[in-house]
Scaffold this active site. Sequence first.
Site, PDB file in Angstrom:
ATOM      1  N   ALA A  61      -0.323  -6.461  -9.076  1.00 17.39           N
ATOM      2  CA  ALA A  61      -1.488  -5.806  -9.544  1.00 17.39           C
ATOM      3  C   ALA A  61      -1.101  -4.352  -9.829  1.00 17.39           C
ATOM      4  O   ALA A  61       0.243  -3.932  -9.828  1.00 17.39           O
ATOM      5  CB  ALA A  61      -2.519  -5.620  -8.168  1.00 17.39           C
ATOM      6  N   GLY A 106       0.308 -10.304  -7.196  1.00 17.63           N
ATOM      7  CA  GLY A 106      -0.744 -11.079  -7.975  1.00 17.63           C
ATOM      8  C   GLY A 106      -0.089 -11.636  -8.959  1.00 17.63           C
ATOM      9  O   GLY A 106      -0.415 -13.079  -9.416  1.00 17.63           O
ATOM     10  N   GLU A 129       2.785  -7.538  -0.800  1.00 23.01           N
ATOM     11  CA  GLU A 129       1.733  -6.699  -0.335  1.00 23.01           C
ATOM     12  C   GLU A 129       1.827  -5.867   1.310  1.00 23.01           C
ATOM     13  O   GLU A 129       1.371  -4.775   1.252  1.00 23.01           O
ATOM     14  CB  GLU A 129       0.319  -7.541  -0.397  1.00 23.01           C
ATOM     15  CG  GLU A 129      -0.154  -7.783  -1.558  1.00 23.01           C
ATOM     16  CD  GLU A 129       0.592  -9.196  -2.237  1.00 23.01           C
ATOM     17  OE1 GLU A 129       0.173  -9.635  -3.236  1.00 23.01           O
ATOM     18  OE2 GLU A 129       1.536  -9.632  -1.515  1.00 23.01           O
TER      19      GLU A 129
END
Length: 255
Positions: A61, A106, A129
């Site tokens: 992301a 992502g 993440e």
Amino acid sequence: MTVTLEVAEGVGTLRLDRPPMNALDVATQDRLKELAEEATRRDDVRAVVIYGGERVFAAGADIKEMQDMDHTGMVLRARALQDSFTAVARIPKPVVAAVTGYALGGGCELALCADFRIAADNAKLGQPEILLGLIPGAGGTQRLPRLVGPSKAKDLIFTGRQVKADEALAIGLVDRVVPAAEVYEQAHAWAARLAQGPAIALRAAKESVDTGLETDIDTGLAVERNWFAGLFATEDRAEGMRSFVEEGPGKAKFR
């Protein structure tokens, strides 16, 4: 455009194009959903390749964009984020990810939406993440354990570590490792081969497998049974059986 759809030989290539790392910002997510739905609708698209280019698949992301979002903003955005990836996962046609370079966060979650993953020998995949104080939010906590099992998924999600192509192959995160220069060619060849197959039967097979993974075996068997019987109404089934009886296996020309 940050994502394009190019069609050749019955294969639609969903091409990420947001240099330098194909960071998946909001505009890219929305465009991905739009084109995945287009690929679903189009009769000339019979199989799909997801590709980020020769250098990188997608490095995750857009962190700079997310940094400015508060809790309320992400509550409003999180569903749209997941929906963009789910649109890819629900393309009712064979989908292969051609993974080069980094597929992180992502990017890894996008690769998980494919039916098959061909990775370059220099590819690196992971869900980092946790290193941002987060968890995967585009399906990683759900699709990754379904693919590699819960303990291997927790290892990757808990540590945020990256795995190289050979380890990704060993744990089942990717299905084939090839030289970097051959990734797209081999992915397109895989898709093109299936694009010549019986489209409705392929759709039935994909839906039966995917539904079965998400439900109990009796429900899965019912889905399989209904599709199996329903395919007897198709011209491809008639051609496939005629060809088998008259010419031998593997010679049918499906329309």
